[in-house]
Design an enzyme around this catalytic site. Sequence first.
Site, PDB file in Angstrom:
ATOM      1  N   ARG A 122     -10.715   9.893   2.495  1.00 17.78           N
ATOM      2  CA  ARG A 122     -10.541  10.557   3.794  1.00 17.78           C
ATOM      3  C   ARG A 122     -11.653  11.573   4.028  1.00 17.78           C
ATOM      4  O   ARG A 122     -12.058  11.806   5.161  1.00 17.78           O
ATOM      5  CB  ARG A 122      -9.145  11.184   3.881  1.00 17.78           C
ATOM      6  CG  ARG A 122      -8.057  10.104   3.891  1.00 17.78           C
ATOM      7  CD  ARG A 122      -6.653  10.678   3.858  1.00 17.78           C
ATOM      8  NE  ARG A 122      -5.662   9.620   3.658  1.00 17.78           N
ATOM      9  CZ  ARG A 122      -4.374   9.838   3.402  1.00 17.78           C
ATOM     10  NH1 ARG A 122      -3.925  11.075   3.331  1.00 17.78           N
ATOM     11  NH2 ARG A 122      -3.547   8.828   3.233  1.00 17.78           N
ATOM     12  N   TYR A 175     -15.131   1.140  -6.446  1.00 20.33           N
ATOM     13  CA  TYR A 175     -16.379   1.892  -6.284  1.00 20.33           C
ATOM     14  C   TYR A 175     -17.224   1.825  -7.555  1.00 20.33           C
ATOM     15  O   TYR A 175     -18.362   2.255  -7.558  1.00 20.33           O
ATOM     16  CB  TYR A 175     -16.061   3.342  -5.914  1.00 20.33           C
ATOM     17  CG  TYR A 175     -15.183   3.432  -4.678  1.00 20.33           C
ATOM     18  CD1 TYR A 175     -15.729   3.210  -3.414  1.00 20.33           C
ATOM     19  CD2 TYR A 175     -13.811   3.659  -4.771  1.00 20.33           C
ATOM     20  CE1 TYR A 175     -14.943   3.247  -2.278  1.00 20.33           C
ATOM     21  CE2 TYR A 175     -13.004   3.692  -3.641  1.00 20.33           C
ATOM     22  CZ  TYR A 175     -13.576   3.485  -2.405  1.00 20.33           C
ATOM     23  OH  TYR A 175     -12.789   3.503  -1.286  1.00 20.33           O
ATOM     24  N   LYS A 193       0.858  -1.183   0.000  1.00 19.58           N
ATOM     25  CA  LYS A 193       0.000   0.000   0.000  1.00 19.58           C
ATOM     26  C   LYS A 193       0.890   1.228   0.000  1.00 19.58           C
ATOM     27  O   LYS A 193       1.722   1.416   0.888  1.00 19.58           O
ATOM     28  CB  LYS A 193      -0.902  -0.005   1.232  1.00 19.58           C
ATOM     29  CG  LYS A 193      -1.747   1.262   1.359  1.00 19.58           C
ATOM     30  CD  LYS A 193      -2.784   1.145   2.433  1.00 19.58           C
ATOM     31  CE  LYS A 193      -3.547   2.441   2.618  1.00 19.58           C
ATOM     32  NZ  LYS A 193      -4.609   2.310   3.616  1.00 19.58           N
ATOM     33  N   LYS A 222       1.525   9.891   5.957  1.00 18.98           N
ATOM     34  CA  LYS A 222       1.595   8.465   6.280  1.00 18.98           C
ATOM     35  C   LYS A 222       2.858   7.801   5.710  1.00 18.98           C
ATOM     36  O   LYS A 222       2.930   6.592   5.574  1.00 18.98           O
ATOM     37  CB  LYS A 222       0.327   7.772   5.790  1.00 18.98           C
ATOM     38  CG  LYS A 222      -0.956   8.313   6.451  1.00 18.98           C
ATOM     39  CD  LYS A 222      -2.174   7.420   6.196  1.00 18.98           C
ATOM     40  CE  LYS A 222      -3.400   7.935   6.975  1.00 18.98           C
ATOM     41  NZ  LYS A 222      -4.559   7.014   6.868  1.00 18.98           N
ATOM     42  N   LYS A 241      -2.249  -1.451  -3.786  1.00 17.95           N
ATOM     43  CA  LYS A 241      -3.124  -0.293  -3.721  1.00 17.95           C
ATOM     44  C   LYS A 241      -2.294   0.974  -3.823  1.00 17.95           C
ATOM     45  O   LYS A 241      -1.255   1.044  -3.164  1.00 17.95           O
ATOM     46  CB  LYS A 241      -3.863  -0.335  -2.377  1.00 17.95           C
ATOM     47  CG  LYS A 241      -4.740   0.843  -2.079  1.00 17.95           C
ATOM     48  CD  LYS A 241      -5.306   0.696  -0.689  1.00 17.95           C
ATOM     49  CE  LYS A 241      -6.092   1.938  -0.350  1.00 17.95           C
ATOM     50  NZ  LYS A 241      -6.560   1.931   1.012  1.00 17.95           N
ATOM     51  N   SER A 248     -10.346   5.699  -4.171  1.00 17.63           N
ATOM     52  CA  SER A 248     -11.318   6.796  -4.279  1.00 17.63           C
ATOM     53  C   SER A 248     -10.908   7.875  -5.282  1.00 17.63           C
ATOM     54  O   SER A 248     -11.739   8.381  -6.028  1.00 17.63           O
ATOM     55  CB  SER A 248     -11.531   7.413  -2.900  1.00 17.63           C
ATOM     56  OG  SER A 248     -10.305   7.864  -2.355  1.00 17.63           O
ATOM     57  N   GLU A 292       7.488  -6.752   0.798  1.00 19.41           N
ATOM     58  CA  GLU A 292       6.330  -6.584   1.690  1.00 19.41           C
ATOM     59  C   GLU A 292       5.331  -7.729   1.483  1.00 19.41           C
ATOM     60  O   GLU A 292       4.799  -8.292   2.436  1.00 19.41           O
ATOM     61  CB  GLU A 292       5.620  -5.254   1.393  1.00 19.41           C
ATOM     62  CG  GLU A 292       6.288  -4.017   1.952  1.00 19.41           C
ATOM     63  CD  GLU A 292       6.016  -3.840   3.445  1.00 19.41           C
ATOM     64  OE1 GLU A 292       5.339  -4.684   4.051  1.00 19.41           O
ATOM     65  OE2 GLU A 292       6.518  -2.850   4.005  1.00 19.41           O
TER      66      GLU A 292
HETATM   67  C1  PBG Z   1      -7.199   3.510   5.888  1.00 16.91           C
HETATM   68  C2  PBG Z   1      -7.561   3.289   4.472  1.00 16.91           C
HETATM   69  C3  PBG Z   1      -7.411   4.224   3.432  1.00 16.91           C
HETATM   70  C4  PBG Z   1      -7.990   3.653   2.312  1.00 16.91           C
HETATM   71  C5  PBG Z   1      -8.439   2.389   2.669  1.00 16.91           C
HETATM   72  N1  PBG Z   1      -8.154   2.173   4.009  1.00 16.91           N
HETATM   73  C6  PBG Z   1      -6.895   5.604   3.451  1.00 16.91           C
HETATM   74  C7  PBG Z   1      -5.543   5.847   3.946  1.00 16.91           C
HETATM   75  O1  PBG Z   1      -4.695   4.975   4.077  1.00 16.91           O
HETATM   76  O2  PBG Z   1      -5.310   7.003   4.274  1.00 16.91           O
HETATM   77  C8  PBG Z   1      -8.100   4.334   0.975  1.00 16.91           C
HETATM   78  C9  PBG Z   1      -9.170   3.864   0.077  1.00 16.91           C
HETATM   79  C10 PBG Z   1      -9.514   4.783  -1.017  1.00 16.91           C
HETATM   80  O3  PBG Z   1      -8.908   5.858  -1.223  1.00 16.91           O
HETATM   81  O4  PBG Z   1     -10.449   4.456  -1.732  1.00 16.91           O
HETATM   82  N2  PBG Z   1      -6.328   2.680   6.477  1.00 16.91           N
END
Ligand code: PBG
Length: 324
Positions: free
Chosen positions: A206, A314, A196, A218, A249, A275, A234
């Site tokens: 968010r 989505y 990720k 992050k 992701k 998203s 990983e």
């Molecule tokens: C949180 C999480 C995130 C997403 C899924 N789980 C956001 C982040 O890591 O800040 C993102 C999913 C998306 O953008 O559709 N742990």
Amino acid sequence: MYPIRRNRRLRTNSAIRSLVRETIISPNDFLVPLFVVEGQGVKEEILSMPGYYRYSLDLLQNEVKSLWNMGLKSVLLFVKVPDSLKDNKGTEALNANGLMQRAIKTVKNCCPDMLVMTDVALDPYSSYGHDGIVVDGQIVNDETAEVLAEMSVSHATAGADFVAPSDMMDGRVLTIREALEDEGFEHTGIMSYSAKYASAFYGPFRDALDSAPGFGDKKTYQMDPANRFEAIKETEMDIDEGADIVMVKPGLCYLDIVREIKNEIEVPLAVYQVSGEYAMLKAAAEKGWLDHDAVMMEQITAIKRAGANLIASYFAKDVVKLIS
Ligand code: PBG
């Protein structure tokens, strides 16, 4: 060699094209992310995700049934937690009667065969908006993994089929696996967000959960978008620790990583089309600049062709409506 071989023969008409098509999209490819909120009769559109909603538990049931009737058999649950319940340790995440735990039961009650996957990370519960516990401005690893393991057991107790740690702490898959085994949940699966990236594409998500980090970013836990070998490391470590399904992701910008990981591993690989990817296409289509359905299908097909066995998207409903 030309003219013996003319590649266009296999593209002459739609019948031959469909016979030789290598990548076919079906409802079985999808995990459907769902956003859940407290309240009654709530179905609120997420501003930066047109056509996507947060549901209260009563309306969640209708949505889940309609997904099932469309052939969509798996949901990935996320909850929006009121600010008053947030703290540094994500205490509310362990509440047996918390929103996530009730959401799991709601889905299982209205649609027992629906596969329920749950997000495991502290950010929706954290007063700092971080995926882990904060000590002196740092996101601490092992203490966080312990809470994630308790959270996973709590989700399994409520009826989750798979827990999906999305936090990127080191060693959390093993900590979670051991906790699930200790508590008798040997059949509860783990879908790990293994590679990720610290991506700017998570913005609309968010907004949806009001979970943006309150300070910093992050980058000390999520991966640097510049890195490739690290993604394989990983993923292999998560598989060794007991991940049943691994994930890359975001999606589109990382399809090289998807293919590379796919070539290395023997467990199912999920890809999360996030998203921001959804928002970009919706916005361009709204302006009339892109053909929504055609671009959506091209993107989903590309993700599957790159090596995804499962796609969290989505667009899942839009795609299934279009292909059925
Ligand atoms: C949180 C999480 C995130 C997403 C899924 N789980 C956001 C982040 O890591 O800040 C993102 C999913 C998306 O953008 O559709 N742990």
